[in-house]
Design an enzyme around this catalytic site. Sequence first.
Site, short mmCIF file in Angstrom:
data_model
loop_
_atom_site.label_atom_id
_atom_site.label_comp_id
_atom_site.label_asym_id
_atom_site.label_seq_id
_atom_site.Cartn_x
_atom_site.Cartn_y
_atom_site.Cartn_z
N CYS A 130 34.25 32.03 44.17
CA CYS A 130 34.88 32.68 45.24
C CYS A 130 34.60 31.98 46.69
O CYS A 130 35.57 31.54 47.62
CB CYS A 130 34.67 34.07 45.52
SG CYS A 130 32.77 34.46 45.35
N HIS A 253 34.12 37.47 51.91
CA HIS A 253 32.99 36.60 52.34
C HIS A 253 33.53 35.79 53.53
O HIS A 253 34.58 35.53 53.81
CB HIS A 253 32.94 35.44 51.01
CG HIS A 253 32.34 35.93 49.93
ND1 HIS A 253 31.89 36.95 49.66
CD2 HIS A 253 32.18 35.14 48.80
CE1 HIS A 253 31.51 37.34 48.61
NE2 HIS A 253 31.77 36.07 48.01
P1 NAP Z 1 31.12 43.93 37.03
O1 NAP Z 1 31.61 44.83 38.24
O2 NAP Z 1 29.60 44.17 36.80
O3 NAP Z 1 32.02 44.11 35.74
C1 NAP Z 1 31.88 43.52 34.39
C2 NAP Z 1 32.87 43.65 33.58
O4 NAP Z 1 32.49 43.06 32.30
C3 NAP Z 1 33.00 45.21 33.12
O5 NAP Z 1 34.54 45.51 32.94
C4 NAP Z 1 32.48 45.10 31.83
O6 NAP Z 1 32.87 46.41 31.14
C5 NAP Z 1 32.78 44.01 31.26
N1 NAP Z 1 31.72 43.40 30.33
C6 NAP Z 1 30.51 43.37 30.66
N2 NAP Z 1 29.96 42.57 29.29
C7 NAP Z 1 30.81 42.85 28.35
C8 NAP Z 1 31.07 42.41 26.96
N3 NAP Z 1 29.98 42.09 26.25
N4 NAP Z 1 32.26 42.56 26.39
C9 NAP Z 1 33.37 42.93 27.15
N5 NAP Z 1 33.36 43.38 28.27
C10 NAP Z 1 31.97 43.13 29.09
O7 NAP Z 1 31.27 42.45 37.41
P2 NAP Z 1 32.49 41.68 38.31
O8 NAP Z 1 31.92 41.55 39.58
O9 NAP Z 1 33.65 42.19 38.06
O10 NAP Z 1 32.37 40.07 37.62
C11 NAP Z 1 32.69 39.64 36.27
C12 NAP Z 1 32.32 38.31 36.14
O11 NAP Z 1 33.46 37.73 37.03
C13 NAP Z 1 31.03 37.57 36.46
O12 NAP Z 1 30.10 37.88 35.54
C14 NAP Z 1 31.57 36.26 37.04
O13 NAP Z 1 31.44 35.63 35.93
C15 NAP Z 1 33.10 36.48 37.41
N6 NAP Z 1 33.20 36.47 38.89
C16 NAP Z 1 33.67 35.57 39.69
C17 NAP Z 1 33.83 35.61 40.93
C18 NAP Z 1 34.40 34.32 41.48
O14 NAP Z 1 33.96 33.73 42.17
N7 NAP Z 1 35.44 33.63 40.98
C19 NAP Z 1 33.32 36.50 41.51
C20 NAP Z 1 32.86 37.72 41.04
C21 NAP Z 1 32.76 37.69 39.65
P3 NAP Z 1 31.91 47.79 30.88
O15 NAP Z 1 32.57 48.58 31.77
O16 NAP Z 1 32.27 48.01 29.27
O17 NAP Z 1 30.64 47.36 31.09
O1 3JN Z 2 27.86 36.57 44.52
C1 3JN Z 2 28.98 36.19 44.97
O2 3JN Z 2 29.60 36.60 45.75
C2 3JN Z 2 30.17 35.59 43.84
C3 3JN Z 2 29.45 35.70 42.44
C4 3JN Z 2 30.05 35.06 41.40
C5 3JN Z 2 29.57 34.95 39.87
C6 3JN Z 2 28.79 36.44 39.63
C7 3JN Z 2 28.07 36.21 38.34
C8 3JN Z 2 28.32 35.23 37.45
C9 3JN Z 2 29.78 34.24 39.07
C10 3JN Z 2 30.70 33.00 39.47
O3 3JN Z 2 31.81 33.09 39.51
O4 3JN Z 2 30.19 31.88 39.50
C11 3JN Z 2 29.15 34.17 37.66
C12 3JN Z 2 29.25 33.10 36.72
O5 3JN Z 2 30.23 33.24 36.09
O6 3JN Z 2 28.57 32.17 36.83
#
Ligand code: NAP
Ligand code: 3JN
Length: 350
Positions: A130, A253
């Site tokens: 992000c 952010h």
């Molecule tokens: P979150 O609020 O903790 O949500 C995690 C999601 O993943 C929930 O729907 C959870 O489902 C599911 N999950 C976890 N373990 C699983 C598994 N083994 N099988 C299937 N589903 C599973 O996290 P979030 O903030 O949405 O972030 C999720 C991911 O997106 C992060 O880990 C990161 O890699 C990515 N992300 C990317 C950005 C970016 O910068 N582009 C920003 C934030 C996050 P349950 O309800 O079943 O637990």
């Molecule tokens: O912390 C934030 O503001 C962005 C977080 C992103 C994030 C959180 C957990 C795992 C990532 C990501 O998108 O880089 C990951 C990951 O997939 O490494």
Amino acid sequence: MSDGYNVAVVGATGAVGTKLIEMLEQTNLPLKKVKLLASKRSAGRKLLFKGEGLFVEELTAESFDDVDIAFFSAGGSTSQQFASEAVKRGTVVIDNTSQFRMDKDTPLVVPEVNKEALKKHQGIVANPNCSTIQMMVALEPIKKLVGIDRVIVSTYQAVSGAGARAVEEVKQQAKETLDGELPENLTTGILPVASDKKHYPQAFNALAQIDEFAEEGYTKEEWKMVNETKKIMADNQIKISATCVRVPVITSHSESIYIETKEETSVAQLRETLEKADGVVVEDDPSQQIYPQALNSVGKKDTFVGRIRRDLDIDNGYHLWVVSDNLLKGAAWNSVQIAETLHEMDLVHV
Ligand code: NAP
Ligand code: 3JN
């Protein structure tokens, strides 16, 4: 070109997944069916899509049997385990995790900047971090105009970037503090990084750690900004360093970005260029106290740029303040925009 896609949201119950559902409700991508996937914990929950209750299903490899496009946001290990299973079944994966971002065969895409990279996809397209995305939207128009030699960025990142549980933790800490609790007695356990050894209060605090520490004293989040910028801008020579800080803001952010341009320019020229750029809204009028604010950007797809000013000492040095909704342009909207662009370019096939 398809007249309608079956799409899946992996991690549908999470902070990013919830916004992916909202973006899919608004997309002009032709949709046939939407499938919501999460872990066993959430299977059976009902979530709304366009007013209709959809059951969350447990993610398995077979979930992708009839899926054309899958959006992954359930952590890197889930993407590692299931993305190739999806691709094997003919699904194009748009992955929000860092799992494949730096793979040479995986395009890392911000549509305003490098949509041409999509032509080389082999089933997986990576959504950048992000903090990187909003910086790319603001800097690419400047790079095109006068080139960029150097970037120094400091981020002020919202808590929702760390997931739904982090948001709940900060709300709890804020309540405890307002009820008179001392900082050392606040409920902690998730921030700054759930998997790390120590946890600190985030409410009423700024924490200079996002993700774990890595080489040279920089955190992984800071390295992501450095490496992803070089890949998206296709410029290994650009000088860039980052300091990433979490602040007690729920969504959006903010970034203080210092750049050194290759050629001479001016504040007026930069402002004019940014005003015309796709995805950018300039909010910059010090005489009226106008500048981007996190609260004002929540729920919007644009990247807001303001405080455009020259450095007082360095020729070709400029400062910008860049704000965007981390869950929309930083994650869900950029992902859905990638899907729309793949559709427009007739690239939704493995
Ligand atoms: P979150 O609020 O903790 O949500 C995690 C999601 O993943 C929930 O729907 C959870 O489902 C599911 N999950 C976890 N373990 C699983 C598994 N083994 N099988 C299937 N589903 C599973 O996290 P979030 O903030 O949405 O972030 C999720 C991911 O997106 C992060 O880990 C990161 O890699 C990515 N992300 C990317 C950005 C970016 O910068 N582009 C920003 C934030 C996050 P349950 O309800 O079943 O637990
Ligand atoms: O912390 C934030 O503001 C962005 C977080 C992103 C994030 C959180 C957990 C795992 C990532 C990501 O998108 O880089 C990951 C990951 O997939 O490494």
